[in-house]
Scaffold this motif. Sequence first.
Motif, short mmCIF file in Angstrom:
data_model
loop_
_atom_site.label_atom_id
_atom_site.label_comp_id
_atom_site.label_asym_id
_atom_site.label_seq_id
_atom_site.Cartn_x
_atom_site.Cartn_y
_atom_site.Cartn_z
N ALA A 193 4.19 18.09 3.91
CA ALA A 193 3.41 18.78 2.89
C ALA A 193 2.92 20.13 3.39
O ALA A 193 2.95 21.14 2.66
CB ALA A 193 2.24 17.91 2.44
N VAL A 194 2.47 20.18 4.64
CA VAL A 194 2.01 21.45 5.21
C VAL A 194 3.17 22.44 5.28
O VAL A 194 3.02 23.62 4.92
CB VAL A 194 1.40 21.22 6.61
N GLU A 195 4.33 21.96 5.70
CA GLU A 195 5.51 22.84 5.79
C GLU A 195 5.85 23.44 4.43
O GLU A 195 6.17 24.64 4.32
CB GLU A 195 6.69 22.02 6.32
N LYS A 196 5.77 22.63 3.37
CA LYS A 196 6.18 23.10 2.04
C LYS A 196 5.08 23.85 1.30
O LYS A 196 5.36 24.79 0.55
CB LYS A 196 6.60 21.89 1.19
N LEU A 197 3.81 23.44 1.49
CA LEU A 197 2.73 23.93 0.64
C LEU A 197 1.90 25.04 1.26
O LEU A 197 1.38 25.90 0.54
CB LEU A 197 1.81 22.78 0.22
N ALA A 198 1.72 25.03 2.59
CA ALA A 198 0.86 26.03 3.21
C ALA A 198 1.34 27.46 2.95
O ALA A 198 0.51 28.34 2.68
CB ALA A 198 0.72 25.76 4.70
N PRO A 199 2.65 27.75 3.01
CA PRO A 199 3.09 29.13 2.68
C PRO A 199 2.74 29.53 1.25
O PRO A 199 2.46 30.71 0.98
CB PRO A 199 4.60 29.07 2.89
N ILE A 200 2.73 28.55 0.33
CA ILE A 200 2.38 28.85 -1.06
C ILE A 200 0.91 29.22 -1.16
O ILE A 200 0.55 30.22 -1.80
CB ILE A 200 2.71 27.65 -1.97
N SER A 201 0.04 28.45 -0.51
CA SER A 201 -1.39 28.75 -0.59
C SER A 201 -1.72 30.08 0.07
O SER A 201 -2.58 30.83 -0.41
CB SER A 201 -2.22 27.62 0.03
#
Length: 341
Positions: free
Chosen positions: A287-295
Amino acid sequence: MADNAFTPRVFSGIKPSGGLTLGNYLGAIKRWVNMQGPDFETVYCVVDLHAITVWQDPAELRHATREVAAGMLASGIDPEKSILFNQAQVPAHAELAWLFNCVARLGWMNRMTQFKEKAGKNAEKQSLGLYAYPSLMAADILLYHATHVPVGEDQKQHVELTRDIAQKFNHDYGVDFFPLTEPVIEGPGMRVMNLRDGSKKMSKSGESDMERINMTDDADTIAKKLRKARTDPEELPVSFDGLKNRPEAKNLVEIYAALADITPDSVLNEYGGEGWGKFKPALADLAVEKLAPISTEMKRLLDTPDEIDAILARGAEKAEAIANPILERTFDIMGFVRSRR
């Protein structure tokens, strides 16, 4: 215009009321990103007119509109590949909604379950807009002659109403003008559930922030919430059927599957028989790999609201290029005098 003459076109939108969650991303935005390409023209909208069916603080509505747009852009909605705009900048939405109010039947509206759920026991105190908004939703879709609408199961009824309105309009006026739009419901993670209670849908308005992953959460917060997500004492089964009557476990497996673009059974092929001590850290890392760049990108965009506004303005101009001729033709079909063109 025959049915087979309709351009394959997708329309969908998100209401700016509260922040975006993982449910919005997996249930909608991620799918929209994947639909960009040669198969469809894609039109995506921040449906701010829908937000005011209940009272909104003006400053909060402006911020929420930009936040939804930022989330869509950060997730991969490309304004060069898709049309992205906010609904209030294209007046044709409201105009066509009124015309459809006069096509839709009261009995159809009375069957809409979402009004009953949202109004509860205080239906008499709700706005007319809350009651009639499915007609506006139909206008949103048919204003672009959209042939496909990606929706969750809970919104399928509104697409069915859209088809009813299109069919009645075409029948009443002896034309084949509006398409019978198809709902697109597919893939894992389409209905993301509460991290503390797997029987409830993940919501922007839940009591505890630990119930949801917000799209603005940073990497540490995302990892913390998933590591603390409610589970049960049993290990993961070897097949998806083994998750029956295990809502929290099923939810986390489906979230992993949707983030990884694999099936839930593929997840269990790897983690079946394992305990939560192995699976939850793996889910948190994914989840961090996929979502952190979005945030991170959302934060950058929200710090430069003029950039968001400019993208929405350009998108509204592109949207009007499709919408206005369809609205004008609708007026013509219905017999209105339109001599100021």
